[in-house]
Motif scaffolding. Structure first.
Motif, PDB file in Angstrom:
ATOM      1  N   GLU A  82       0.831  -1.215   0.000  1.00  0.00           N
ATOM      2  CA  GLU A  82       0.000   0.000   0.000  1.00  0.00           C
ATOM      3  C   GLU A  82       0.858   1.253   0.000  1.00  0.00           C
ATOM      4  OE1 GLU A  82      -4.020   0.646   2.095  1.00  0.00           O
ATOM      5  OE2 GLU A  82      -2.521   1.530   3.448  1.00  0.00           O
ATOM      6  N   ARG A  83       0.454   2.181  -0.819  1.00  0.00           N
ATOM      7  CA  ARG A  83       1.106   3.490  -0.944  1.00  0.00           C
ATOM      8  C   ARG A  83       0.018   4.550  -0.973  1.00  0.00           C
ATOM      9  NH1 ARG A  83       4.882   0.266  -0.873  1.00  0.00           N
ATOM     10  NH2 ARG A  83       6.743   0.278  -2.123  1.00  0.00           N
ATOM     11  N   THR A  84       0.435   5.791  -0.828  1.00  0.00           N
ATOM     12  CA  THR A  84      -0.454   6.929  -1.034  1.00  0.00           C
ATOM     13  C   THR A  84       0.177   7.787  -2.119  1.00  0.00           C
ATOM     14  OG1 THR A  84      -1.189   6.900   1.265  1.00  0.00           O
ATOM     15  CG2 THR A  84      -1.566   8.923   0.023  1.00  0.00           C
ATOM     16  N   VAL A 136      -5.997  -4.357  -8.636  1.00  0.00           N
ATOM     17  CA  VAL A 136      -5.660  -3.058  -8.072  1.00  0.00           C
ATOM     18  C   VAL A 136      -6.744  -2.664  -7.083  1.00  0.00           C
ATOM     19  CG1 VAL A 136      -6.807  -1.729  -9.908  1.00  0.00           C
ATOM     20  CG2 VAL A 136      -4.953  -0.690  -8.616  1.00  0.00           C
ATOM     21  N   GLU A 137      -6.323  -2.024  -5.998  1.00  0.00           N
ATOM     22  CA  GLU A 137      -7.261  -1.465  -5.030  1.00  0.00           C
ATOM     23  C   GLU A 137      -6.953   0.015  -4.885  1.00  0.00           C
ATOM     24  OE1 GLU A 137      -7.836  -1.772  -0.341  1.00  0.00           O
ATOM     25  OE2 GLU A 137      -8.297  -3.655  -1.381  1.00  0.00           O
ATOM     26  N   ILE A 138      -7.957   0.834  -5.151  1.00  0.00           N
ATOM     27  CA  ILE A 138      -7.812   2.291  -5.075  1.00  0.00           C
ATOM     28  C   ILE A 138      -8.880   2.817  -4.121  1.00  0.00           C
ATOM     29  CG2 ILE A 138      -7.825   4.463  -6.357  1.00  0.00           C
ATOM     30  CD1 ILE A 138      -7.239   2.751  -8.894  1.00  0.00           C
ATOM     31  N   ALA A 139      -8.444   3.452  -3.054  1.00  0.00           N
ATOM     32  CA  ALA A 139      -9.359   4.030  -2.065  1.00  0.00           C
ATOM     33  C   ALA A 139     -10.409   3.010  -1.623  1.00  0.00           C
ATOM     34  CB  ALA A 139     -10.013   5.291  -2.619  1.00  0.00           C
ATOM     35  N   GLY A 140      -9.985   1.765  -1.402  1.00  0.00           N
ATOM     36  CA  GLY A 140     -10.871   0.734  -0.906  1.00  0.00           C
ATOM     37  C   GLY A 140     -11.688  -0.008  -1.949  1.00  0.00           C
ATOM     38  N   GLU A 141     -11.630   0.418  -3.213  1.00  0.00           N
ATOM     39  CA  GLU A 141     -12.353  -0.274  -4.291  1.00  0.00           C
ATOM     40  C   GLU A 141     -11.360  -1.071  -5.119  1.00  0.00           C
ATOM     41  OE1 GLU A 141     -15.149   1.947  -6.626  1.00  0.00           O
ATOM     42  OE2 GLU A 141     -15.500   3.356  -4.982  1.00  0.00           O
ATOM     43  N   GLY A 148      -3.016  -3.959 -21.390  1.00  0.00           N
ATOM     44  CA  GLY A 148      -3.698  -2.901 -22.128  1.00  0.00           C
ATOM     45  C   GLY A 148      -4.517  -1.963 -21.270  1.00  0.00           C
ATOM     46  N   ASP A 149      -4.706  -2.287 -19.984  1.00  0.00           N
ATOM     47  CA  ASP A 149      -5.473  -1.407 -19.097  1.00  0.00           C
ATOM     48  C   ASP A 149      -4.644  -0.199 -18.679  1.00  0.00           C
ATOM     49  OD1 ASP A 149      -7.606  -3.137 -19.224  1.00  0.00           O
ATOM     50  OD2 ASP A 149      -7.383  -3.897 -17.175  1.00  0.00           O
ATOM     51  N   LEU A 150      -5.323   0.929 -18.513  1.00  0.00           N
ATOM     52  CA  LEU A 150      -4.728   2.164 -18.004  1.00  0.00           C
ATOM     53  C   LEU A 150      -5.361   2.433 -16.646  1.00  0.00           C
ATOM     54  CD1 LEU A 150      -2.858   4.585 -18.870  1.00  0.00           C
ATOM     55  CD2 LEU A 150      -4.982   5.772 -19.425  1.00  0.00           C
ATOM     56  N   ILE A 151      -4.544   2.635 -15.645  1.00  0.00           N
ATOM     57  CA  ILE A 151      -5.027   2.862 -14.289  1.00  0.00           C
ATOM     58  C   ILE A 151      -4.573   4.245 -13.855  1.00  0.00           C
ATOM     59  CG2 ILE A 151      -4.922   2.069 -11.895  1.00  0.00           C
ATOM     60  CD1 ILE A 151      -3.778  -0.499 -14.056  1.00  0.00           C
ATOM     61  N   VAL A 152      -5.527   5.055 -13.400  1.00  0.00           N
ATOM     62  CA  VAL A 152      -5.210   6.395 -12.921  1.00  0.00           C
ATOM     63  C   VAL A 152      -5.486   6.444 -11.424  1.00  0.00           C
ATOM     64  CG1 VAL A 152      -5.707   8.856 -13.119  1.00  0.00           C
ATOM     65  CG2 VAL A 152      -5.775   7.405 -15.158  1.00  0.00           C
ATOM     66  N   ILE A 153      -4.451   6.747 -10.653  1.00  0.00           N
ATOM     67  CA  ILE A 153      -4.582   6.884  -9.207  1.00  0.00           C
ATOM     68  C   ILE A 153      -4.718   8.378  -8.926  1.00  0.00           C
ATOM     69  CG2 ILE A 153      -3.564   6.390  -6.959  1.00  0.00           C
ATOM     70  CD1 ILE A 153      -3.911   3.849  -8.730  1.00  0.00           C
ATOM     71  N   PRO A 154      -5.855   8.809  -8.371  1.00  0.00           N
ATOM     72  CA  PRO A 154      -6.023  10.240  -8.079  1.00  0.00           C
ATOM     73  C   PRO A 154      -4.986  10.732  -7.062  1.00  0.00           C
ATOM     74  CG  PRO A 154      -8.119   9.073  -7.935  1.00  0.00           C
ATOM     75  CD  PRO A 154      -7.037   8.023  -8.019  1.00  0.00           C
ATOM     76  N   PRO A 155      -4.762  12.029  -6.999  1.00  0.00           N
ATOM     77  CA  PRO A 155      -3.826  12.579  -6.017  1.00  0.00           C
ATOM     78  C   PRO A 155      -4.239  12.227  -4.584  1.00  0.00           C
ATOM     79  CG  PRO A 155      -4.428  14.244  -7.632  1.00  0.00           C
ATOM     80  CD  PRO A 155      -5.325  13.067  -7.863  1.00  0.00           C
ATOM     81  N   ASN A 156      -3.231  12.050  -3.731  1.00  0.00           N
ATOM     82  CA  ASN A 156      -3.424  11.850  -2.294  1.00  0.00           C
ATOM     83  C   ASN A 156      -4.394  10.711  -1.980  1.00  0.00           C
ATOM     84  OD1 ASN A 156      -1.732  14.182  -1.686  1.00  0.00           O
ATOM     85  ND2 ASN A 156      -3.433  15.357  -2.516  1.00  0.00           N
ATOM     86  N   THR A 157      -4.232   9.582  -2.689  1.00  0.00           N
ATOM     87  CA  THR A 157      -5.141   8.442  -2.557  1.00  0.00           C
ATOM     88  C   THR A 157      -4.359   7.179  -2.214  1.00  0.00           C
ATOM     89  OG1 THR A 157      -6.615   9.430  -4.201  1.00  0.00           O
ATOM     90  CG2 THR A 157      -6.880   7.081  -3.779  1.00  0.00           C
ATOM     91  N   LYS A 158      -4.863   6.399  -1.252  1.00  0.00           N
ATOM     92  CA  LYS A 158      -4.240   5.122  -0.909  1.00  0.00           C
ATOM     93  C   LYS A 158      -4.560   4.108  -2.002  1.00  0.00           C
ATOM     94  CE  LYS A 158      -4.049   5.498   4.047  1.00  0.00           C
ATOM     95  NZ  LYS A 158      -4.357   4.866   5.327  1.00  0.00           N
ATOM     96  N   TYR A 159      -3.537   3.294  -2.345  1.00  0.00           N
ATOM     97  CA  TYR A 159      -3.727   2.255  -3.356  1.00  0.00           C
ATOM     98  C   TYR A 159      -2.727   1.128  -3.149  1.00  0.00           C
ATOM     99  CZ  TYR A 159       0.390   3.829  -5.942  1.00  0.00           C
ATOM    100  OH  TYR A 159       1.672   4.136  -6.315  1.00  0.00           O
ATOM    101  N   ASN A 160      -3.016   0.005  -3.799  1.00  0.00           N
ATOM    102  CA  ASN A 160      -2.141  -1.155  -3.792  1.00  0.00           C
ATOM    103  C   ASN A 160      -2.459  -1.955  -5.049  1.00  0.00           C
ATOM    104  OD1 ASN A 160      -0.328  -3.153  -3.055  1.00  0.00           O
ATOM    105  ND2 ASN A 160      -1.422  -3.759  -1.198  1.00  0.00           N
ATOM    106  N   TYR A 161      -1.518  -2.780  -5.503  1.00  0.00           N
ATOM    107  CA  TYR A 161      -1.801  -3.670  -6.623  1.00  0.00           C
ATOM    108  C   TYR A 161      -0.958  -4.923  -6.521  1.00  0.00           C
ATOM    109  CZ  TYR A 161       2.242  -1.329  -8.782  1.00  0.00           C
ATOM    110  OH  TYR A 161       3.481  -0.813  -9.036  1.00  0.00           O
TER     111      TYR A 161
END
Length: 101
Positions: A41-43, A60-65, A72-85
């Motif tokens: 997990e990172r922010t 991928v988990e972004i902000a709990g989802e 071929g997938d593109l993943i955008v992590i919004p600013p200041n958001t917790k995520y993991n993959y």
């Protein structure tokens, strides 16, 4: 930017190369990575982080989802958001554009 100019990095479960592009974008870095397992997990910072999956599959988990990810997938992590993959069934190869730190 030449391969010979890239910075090689290794972390548990992940290896890759950072291409410093400060001459073009003063606050961003271009990363090629190979993940075998969990990233951890990172922010994200003050800017979005953009991942492009070159090869493989994972989750991928972004902000709990969470969502499955594939080549071929593109993943955008919004600013200041917790995520993991995670990779699943082998190595997940990706490209990342993120803020320098």
């Amino acid at each position: 930017v030449k391969l010979s100019d890239a910075e090689i990095f290794k972390q548990p479960g992940i290896v890759g190369r950072k291409y410093h592009i400060e001459k073009l974008f003063s606050d961003q870095v271009f990363v090629y990575g190979e993940l075998d397992g969990e990233h951890g997990e990172r922010t994200s910072g003050n800017e979005p982080r953009i991942y492009y999956v070159i090869n493989g599959k994972g989750r991928v988990e972004i902000a709990g989802e969470s969502s499955d990810i594939f080549s071929g997938d593109l993943i955008v992590i919004p600013p200041n958001t917790k995520y993991n993959y995670w990779s699943s069934g082998g190595v997940l190869k990706f490209i990342l554009i993120m803020e320098t730190h």
